[in-house]
Design an enzyme around this catalytic site. Structure first.
Site, mmCIF file in Angstrom:
data_model
loop_
_atom_site.group_PDB
_atom_site.id
_atom_site.type_symbol
_atom_site.label_atom_id
_atom_site.label_comp_id
_atom_site.label_asym_id
_atom_site.label_seq_id
_atom_site.Cartn_x
_atom_site.Cartn_y
_atom_site.Cartn_z
ATOM 1 N N TRP A 30 0.818 -1.210 0.000
ATOM 2 C CA TRP A 30 0.000 0.000 0.000
ATOM 3 C C TRP A 30 0.856 1.266 0.000
ATOM 4 O O TRP A 30 1.855 1.357 0.706
ATOM 5 C CB TRP A 30 -0.896 0.011 1.237
ATOM 6 C CG TRP A 30 -1.616 1.312 1.443
ATOM 7 C CD1 TRP A 30 -1.134 2.431 2.052
ATOM 8 C CD2 TRP A 30 -2.941 1.629 1.020
ATOM 9 N NE1 TRP A 30 -2.080 3.430 2.037
ATOM 10 C CE2 TRP A 30 -3.202 2.960 1.417
ATOM 11 C CE3 TRP A 30 -3.950 0.902 0.371
ATOM 12 C CZ2 TRP A 30 -4.420 3.591 1.172
ATOM 13 C CZ3 TRP A 30 -5.160 1.528 0.126
ATOM 14 C CH2 TRP A 30 -5.386 2.855 0.521
ATOM 15 N N MET A 31 0.404 2.275 -0.788
ATOM 16 C CA MET A 31 1.024 3.599 -0.788
ATOM 17 C C MET A 31 -0.065 4.648 -0.885
ATOM 18 O O MET A 31 -1.023 4.481 -1.647
ATOM 19 C CB MET A 31 1.960 3.760 -1.977
ATOM 20 C CG MET A 31 2.615 5.141 -2.063
ATOM 21 S SD MET A 31 3.548 5.383 -3.587
ATOM 22 C CE MET A 31 2.221 5.633 -4.765
ATOM 23 N N ASN A 32 0.057 5.744 -0.081
ATOM 24 C CA ASN A 32 -0.811 6.891 -0.333
ATOM 25 C C ASN A 32 0.006 8.178 -0.358
ATOM 26 O O ASN A 32 0.964 8.255 -1.128
ATOM 27 C CB ASN A 32 -2.033 6.941 0.592
ATOM 28 C CG ASN A 32 -1.773 6.943 2.069
ATOM 29 O OD1 ASN A 32 -1.389 5.930 2.648
ATOM 30 N ND2 ASN A 32 -2.011 8.069 2.730
ATOM 31 N N ASP A 33 -0.302 9.190 0.424
ATOM 32 C CA ASP A 33 0.201 10.550 0.247
ATOM 33 C C ASP A 33 1.712 10.633 0.017
ATOM 34 O O ASP A 33 2.489 9.976 0.711
ATOM 35 C CB ASP A 33 -0.100 11.391 1.493
ATOM 36 C CG ASP A 33 -1.565 11.403 1.847
ATOM 37 O OD1 ASP A 33 -2.389 10.935 1.052
ATOM 38 O OD2 ASP A 33 -1.885 11.879 2.951
ATOM 39 N N GLN A 65 3.539 7.738 2.201
ATOM 40 C CA GLN A 65 2.892 6.882 3.178
ATOM 41 C C GLN A 65 2.886 5.442 2.652
ATOM 42 O O GLN A 65 2.438 5.185 1.535
ATOM 43 C CB GLN A 65 1.462 7.357 3.426
ATOM 44 C CG GLN A 65 1.384 8.692 4.143
ATOM 45 C CD GLN A 65 1.777 8.579 5.607
ATOM 46 O OE1 GLN A 65 0.964 8.220 6.450
ATOM 47 N NE2 GLN A 65 3.033 8.871 5.901
ATOM 48 N N TRP A 100 -4.228 -0.351 3.921
ATOM 49 C CA TRP A 100 -3.711 0.759 4.721
ATOM 50 C C TRP A 100 -3.396 0.267 6.128
ATOM 51 O O TRP A 100 -4.163 -0.482 6.723
ATOM 52 C CB TRP A 100 -4.756 1.880 4.774
ATOM 53 C CG TRP A 100 -4.299 3.105 5.494
ATOM 54 C CD1 TRP A 100 -3.703 4.201 4.951
ATOM 55 C CD2 TRP A 100 -4.384 3.360 6.909
ATOM 56 N NE1 TRP A 100 -3.408 5.132 5.928
ATOM 57 C CE2 TRP A 100 -3.815 4.646 7.144
ATOM 58 C CE3 TRP A 100 -4.881 2.648 7.994
ATOM 59 C CZ2 TRP A 100 -3.746 5.212 8.412
ATOM 60 C CZ3 TRP A 100 -4.802 3.216 9.256
ATOM 61 C CH2 TRP A 100 -4.244 4.486 9.458
ATOM 62 N N PHE A 112 2.990 9.343 10.121
ATOM 63 C CA PHE A 112 2.108 9.958 9.138
ATOM 64 C C PHE A 112 2.884 10.995 8.316
ATOM 65 O O PHE A 112 4.108 11.083 8.376
ATOM 66 C CB PHE A 112 0.900 10.585 9.832
ATOM 67 C CG PHE A 112 -0.230 9.606 10.097
ATOM 68 C CD1 PHE A 112 -0.014 8.242 10.185
ATOM 69 C CD2 PHE A 112 -1.521 10.077 10.281
ATOM 70 C CE1 PHE A 112 -1.055 7.359 10.440
ATOM 71 C CE2 PHE A 112 -2.571 9.204 10.523
ATOM 72 C CZ PHE A 112 -2.338 7.849 10.608
ATOM 73 N N SER A 113 2.151 11.807 7.559
ATOM 74 C CA SER A 113 2.747 12.670 6.538
ATOM 75 C C SER A 113 3.610 13.782 7.125
ATOM 76 O O SER A 113 3.492 14.138 8.294
ATOM 77 C CB SER A 113 1.653 13.273 5.665
ATOM 78 O OG SER A 113 0.973 12.252 4.960
ATOM 79 N N GLU A 146 -6.376 18.449 4.945
ATOM 80 C CA GLU A 146 -5.112 17.742 5.117
ATOM 81 C C GLU A 146 -4.045 18.332 4.193
ATOM 82 O O GLU A 146 -4.329 19.080 3.261
ATOM 83 C CB GLU A 146 -5.288 16.240 4.832
ATOM 84 C CG GLU A 146 -6.252 15.551 5.785
ATOM 85 C CD GLU A 146 -6.299 14.052 5.603
ATOM 86 O OE1 GLU A 146 -6.120 13.340 6.610
ATOM 87 O OE2 GLU A 146 -6.514 13.586 4.467
ATOM 88 N N TRP A 197 -9.924 8.546 -1.695
ATOM 89 C CA TRP A 197 -10.286 7.784 -0.502
ATOM 90 C C TRP A 197 -11.656 7.109 -0.620
ATOM 91 O O TRP A 197 -11.961 6.210 0.161
ATOM 92 C CB TRP A 197 -10.235 8.681 0.734
ATOM 93 C CG TRP A 197 -8.851 8.911 1.248
ATOM 94 C CD1 TRP A 197 -8.172 10.082 1.298
ATOM 95 C CD2 TRP A 197 -7.958 7.912 1.779
ATOM 96 N NE1 TRP A 197 -6.912 9.889 1.839
ATOM 97 C CE2 TRP A 197 -6.758 8.568 2.149
ATOM 98 C CE3 TRP A 197 -8.059 6.534 1.985
ATOM 99 C CZ2 TRP A 197 -5.678 7.896 2.697
ATOM 100 C CZ3 TRP A 197 -6.965 5.865 2.536
ATOM 101 C CH2 TRP A 197 -5.800 6.546 2.882
#
Length: 523
Positions: free
Chosen positions: A38-41, A57, A65, A97-98, A226, A320
């Site tokens: 998993w990868m996000n921001d 992330q 996540w 977190f970010s 955010e 999301w």
């Protein structure tokens, strides 16, 4: 670099072998995605000693996540990526977190030397049950690197910035050097209060409150703000007319539904950001300014440390609303194509404009196989472009003049019969640019995978010029001046590699079209 990673000879990160990659048809060629999990921001992108660094992330343990850590990749050109070991891992006491990374050139933090300045990462810690702070509390922490980002050391005093009382939603620090004041400035959010908080520091380790920004009238009880990012830009390339831009991630209630990236233009005096031209309280999302009018652009950040040049931004290409249901494996998540930013007066007001970063434009111009059309005229018909315009990864530069048609445009990543394809269309009656992915391929993995995204766009004399970037699982559609961008994920079958031009209920002239195949090497 991980032992199983390898350098790529084409614009992509190292790919998994077919036995590992169960959905290779959707593994992007142009856009960064990890080999697996998993990868996000994006987090703390920066440029240093000729290398672009991207953090993000990342869950090192699975495709869902969780176990939030900072993944790390580097690139010489924002196209060829090398994935490294996890930079800042989660632990028994906190998730990561970010945040942001800056080059502390003058060693203001004292964590390095002037000869070997430290890289300083400020990020959000989310504390767990066995931590010294209550479970779920979010605060800002610090790590640093003295070896050009290869390894990271935690700062001894953790955290370096908290709210009083503690908050479960205080996160996403972004930091820049404010030269007129001679200090660092941080933007962070109290996400559930739709509030941006500004702080200053002379040493990156001790922070003093400056001011709050928000709410602005665009608020909802379940909305989160955010990933704030504040930076200056000259208006119309005039240094004497400098403005400040504040970018934000909005989730939900974005212009296309779910999560999205918006921005405010205004002024910053070293203490307070003042937004200009705000719509009346309670206005619809369409009254605000958005980086992107598609569904799949979120958490945009700016690369720090770039030499004197237009700033470059990158975001998470997902939403999301359906990110956890994404049908790719063994990875989930990818980044947008890096874009340069400019602030231009359009329609009497300043607007943020995005154009592909220079390394991408060089790639397109570098003798790649291309096909050009001039003066293709269609009257209430469809036209299947020839075989040598086929491809899964394409750059399309086009201009069309709609004479008396109602709608005109292209089906891309289409089958020859037109039953599957993503429709890029201009509607003359509505004066809208539309991307319709309702028949783009696999769409039923989530009921929130929205089918159509539209934005108002003028077309003087029926003239429309577009730049379309197509990857194996995405389309990015840009107006000629870059003030309008629509980014959408798609999941077409392999055989959907055709382009169909069309004009509905009248005549359209495709005055210019150049299609460059990016999934082939130069001739």
């Amino acid at each position: 670099m991980r032992p199983d990673a390898q350098a790529a000879d084409s614009p992509q990160q190292a790919l998994s072998t077919p036995s590992q990659d169960t959905t290779p048809q959707w593994r992007p060629l142009l856009h960064y995605t990890p080999r697996r999990n998993w990868m996000n921001d994006p987090n703390g992108p920066f440029f240093y000693k000729g290398v672009y660094h991207l953090f993000y992330q990342y869950n090192p343990l699975g495709e869902e996540w969780g176990n939030m850590s900072w993944g790390h990749a580097t690139s010489p050109d924002l196209l060829h990526w090398h994935e490294h070991d996890v930079a800042v891992p989660f632990s028994d006491t906190k998730d990561i977190f970010s945040g942001t990374v800056v080059v502390d050139t003058h060693n203001t933090s004292g964590l390095g030397t002037t000869d070997n300045p430290p890289l300083v990462a400020l990020y959000t810690s989310v504390f767990k049950e066995n931590a010294p702070r209550p479970a779920g509390v979010q605060a800002q922490s610090l790590a640093y690197s003295l070896d050009d980002g290869r390894t990271w050391q935690p700062y001894g005093k953790d955290p370096v910035l908290t709210l009083s009382p503690d908050s479960l939603h205080f996160r996403d620090p972004s930091v820049f050097w404010y030269a007129p004041g001679g200090y660092w400035v941080m933007t962070a959010v109290v996400a559930n209060e739709q509030m941006v908080k500004l702080y200053k520091s002379t040493n990156l380790t001790e922070w003093t409150f400056l001011s709050d920004f928000g709410p602005t009238g665009f608020v909802h009880p379940d909305m989160l703000w955010e990933m704030p990012s504040l930076f200056p830009l000259p208006l119309d390339e005039n240094p004497a007319q400098q403005k400040w831009v504040l970018m934000l991630g909005i989730n939900p209630w974005s212009i296309a539904g779910g999560s999205g990236s918006m921005y405010f233009v205004g002024s910053f005096d070293g203490t307070t950001f003042h937004a200009e031209g705000l719509p009346p309280d309670g206005s619809d999302p369409a009254a605000y300014d958005w980086l992107d009018y598609g569904a799949d652009h979120y958490a945009a950040l700016v690369f720090s440390g770039l030499p004197e040049s237009p700033p470059v931004t990158i975001g998470w290409m997902s939403n999301w609303d359906y990110a956890v249901q994404m049908p790719t494996s063994p990875w989930k998540g990818q980044m947008t194509l890096p874009m340069t930013m400019a602030l231009r007066t359009i329609g009497g007001r300043p607007q943020l404009c995005l154009t592909p970063e220079k390394h991408y434009t060089t790639l397109v111009a570098n003798d790649r196989p291309a096909l050009s059309f001039d003066g293709l005229r269609l009257s209430s018909e469809r036209h299947l472009l020839p075989d040598h315009a086929r491809g899964q990864v394409l750059d399309i530069d086009m201009s069309m003049r709609i004479q008396d048609a109602d709608r005109a445009g292209l089906f891309v990543r289409a089958t020859a019969d037109g039953q599957i394809g993503t429709c890029i269309v201009y509607d003359m009656k509505k004066h809208e640019l539309i991307v319709d992915r309702s028949r783009s391929g696999l769409t039923d993995f989530s009921p929130k995978f929205s089918p159509e995204h539209a934005v108002s766009m003028p077309a003087p004399n029926g003239e429309i010029s577009l730049h379309v970037i197509i990857d194996r699982n995405s389309v990015e559609v840009l107006s000629r001046n870059g003030s309008i961008v629509i980014t959408d994920l798609i999941f077409p079958p392999v055989e959907a590699d055709r382009i169909i031009a069309f004009s509905e209920n009248g005549m359209t002239e495709f005055r210019y079209m150049k299609i460059t195949r990016l999934d082939q090497k130069p001739e």
